[in-house]
Design a protein around this motif. Sequence first.
Motif, PDB file in Angstrom:
ATOM      1  N   ARG B  84      -1.657  62.741  52.530  1.00  0.00           N
ATOM      2  CA  ARG B  84      -0.374  62.044  52.582  1.00  0.00           C
ATOM      3  C   ARG B  84      -0.529  60.623  53.124  1.00  0.00           C
ATOM      4  O   ARG B  84      -1.521  60.290  53.759  1.00  0.00           O
ATOM      5  N   THR B  85       0.506  59.822  52.871  1.00  0.00           N
ATOM      6  CA  THR B  85       0.602  58.532  53.552  1.00  0.00           C
ATOM      7  C   THR B  85       1.821  58.586  54.474  1.00  0.00           C
ATOM      8  O   THR B  85       2.562  59.557  54.453  1.00  0.00           O
ATOM      9  N   PHE B  86       2.009  57.543  55.263  1.00  0.00           N
ATOM     10  CA  PHE B  86       3.107  57.518  56.224  1.00  0.00           C
ATOM     11  C   PHE B  86       4.095  56.419  55.881  1.00  0.00           C
ATOM     12  O   PHE B  86       3.711  55.348  55.398  1.00  0.00           O
ATOM     13  N   ILE B  88       5.939  54.533  57.905  1.00  0.00           N
ATOM     14  CA  ILE B  88       5.566  53.333  58.665  1.00  0.00           C
ATOM     15  C   ILE B  88       4.054  53.263  58.648  1.00  0.00           C
ATOM     16  O   ILE B  88       3.389  54.187  59.105  1.00  0.00           O
ATOM     17  N   PRO B  89       3.503  52.187  58.056  1.00  0.00           N
ATOM     18  CA  PRO B  89       2.052  52.162  57.834  1.00  0.00           C
ATOM     19  C   PRO B  89       1.263  52.495  59.094  1.00  0.00           C
ATOM     20  O   PRO B  89       1.541  51.964  60.165  1.00  0.00           O
ATOM     21  N   GLN B  90       0.356  53.401  58.947  1.00  0.00           N
ATOM     22  CA  GLN B  90      -0.561  53.731  60.032  1.00  0.00           C
ATOM     23  C   GLN B  90      -1.953  53.471  59.510  1.00  0.00           C
ATOM     24  O   GLN B  90      -2.323  53.979  58.463  1.00  0.00           O
ATOM     25  N   MET B 155      -3.754  53.179  53.138  1.00  0.00           N
ATOM     26  CA  MET B 155      -3.443  54.592  53.385  1.00  0.00           C
ATOM     27  C   MET B 155      -3.691  55.413  52.128  1.00  0.00           C
ATOM     28  O   MET B 155      -4.154  56.551  52.193  1.00  0.00           O
TER      29      MET B 155
END
Lengths: 361, 250
Positions: B84-86, B88-90, B155
């Motif tokens: 997965r991605t988030f 809010i960019p992590q 991500m």
Amino acid sequence: MTARPEELTQTTPSPAAPVAGAPVATGVSVRSAGLDRTVLALAVGAALVAPWILHTPYWLNLLVLICIYATVNQSWNLIMGFAGIWSFGQLALFGVGAYTSALLTYHYGVSPFLGTAAGAVAAVLASMVLGLPSLRLRGAYVVLLTLAFHELLRNLITNDTTKWSGGGFGLFGFGQYGLAGLPQTDRMMVFYYAALVLLVLTNLIIWRILKSPLGLAFRALRDAEPYAVARGIPEYRFKLLVFAISAFFTGLAGAFYANFLDAVGPSIFDFGLMMNLLAMIVIGGWGTFWGPIVGTILLLYLNEALRDIDEWRVLIFGLLMILFVILLPQGLIRPLESVADRLGDRIGRRGERAPSGGTTG
Amino acid sequence: MTETILECAGVNRYFGALAAVNGLSFQVERGQLFGIAGPNGAGKTTLFNLLSGHVPASSGTIRFKGEEIQGLPPHRICHRGLARTFQIPQVFGSGTIEENVLVGAYFGRRERLPAFGFDRETRSRADRALEMTGLGAHRRAPAHLASVFDKKRLMMASALATEPDLLMLDEPFGGLNHGEIDDLIALIRRLHGAGLTILLIEHVMRALMALSERVLIMHHGEELAEGTPDEIRRNSHVIQVYLGRTAGVA
Ligand SMILES: Nc1ncnc2c1ncn2[C@@H]1O[C@H](COP(=O)(O)OP(=O)(O)O)[C@@H](O)[C@H]1O
Ligand SMILES: [Mg+2]
């Protein structure tokens, strides 16, 4: 292990960048390997020569302590600076190493060399006792639990009325690795080179780990834990692993320290000492490789140079630490590195120019 | 011939009295591009957190490739092929772009005891992911300096480096300009075209409707509607509750 849900929608600040807007500490130096090798060669060269220049028991004693505390600080930096785990159990594990080797040799006549190895192993076991409950926690809770562990050990020993552990007085006359018969300066020279081996080995291994996938995993967990676990990093297991690695070197240093001093006592758990070690890491630059080493040398030297003003030293180190946290959170090592980089560039450019004029001759 | 890759049955998640995800059931077929939309606070991100193991479900079952995964920790779910991605960019800020992707390539496939270096296979997986997402040229740049667009692609790159069976994207278009949105749509199309199953949460309806084969609309943690983009556009419920407020859907 599940993250606190609010962390999933917010970017968590990296502990290596405690001040908002401060640049994130780059983990391992990204500068040229050539420069790193030059710095390393110079550092090791200086360390080999130093005891012949500072050839008195007084200075040699300081050099040994630098090696021991730099080992402890680098191990602490591995957990706190690189893995982002706020553990304050470092000095307790140092104490476990020291007391294990002291007790084994003092009471049971175990060889001090075997006792030293046992000190390292005991610190690893203790770190698991400490890590199993605390590494499921986060932030301030880790601080509280690890500090509680430290206090527990200190109290157990201070209040030990059986005198088995030496209680408040400590234990003496078990160590020195059979070197007690040597003239003082010779003995100190042997201790110094042994301590240097301890320091260099610890740092080489930690350097290697930081450059490996494991080091990348530690930093990924520190920078963005939800993201790191979502890419397959087993958070809890790796945190236990970094705890164990750090504890091994810490315990080894503790056991060596006990044998070097030929004594252990509860003053090893002194809170002021813990603050001083922390100041060395912070002022040098936590989350950097060279920072804790530079910080240890600088503060231990200052500690001696400022002997005349005695109790003011703790205050000065405390103030220095505060100033650094506010003004230079990356520690001394950043400005030092940029100077080194500029020097490296200049030397590199000169090096490039030289062959064009000289190779044909 | 279709194969169900993800199947949620009666999935719930409560935060105190709030049902952030409430009795949700749906399934995603292998190779599908499945879109999820809904107003802010509808529970979309929470649903992702349940699927990826970051937040445990209060009840219900989640089957991935035929096996129940609810209750597994996130790193094991990643190993099973769900990445997965988030929203809010992590990113792993102290590392380079390349190191970020190496993390996924190295740790994302299976439980492994770390060695002292990265093997060729890991490196080539990371290289492929970097090329696919167009980040190859920036590989040495520190990740914390990357733009929002690059962080979002990063991500995705680290997710792709785990070679997932299901890629879940949480509002990948948020905060991007038009040109970047078009680039990202093209990238998602390419990945989907190559056979990857994608679960896409999106607020930008233009992109969601254009990309998705099926769409689930969430509201107050529940399913408001599910169907093809055409069915969703015509659904009076959806128009009333959701689309009516979003200008320019068409
Ligand atoms: N960790 C949490 N604790 C309490 N409430 C939460 C938590 N995470 C999400 N919520 C609540 O759950 C609801 C759904 O949130 P979210 O899944 O982020 O919605 P969406 O992604 O659709 O905007 C919101 O009301 C939100 O406030
Ligand atoms: Mg959301």
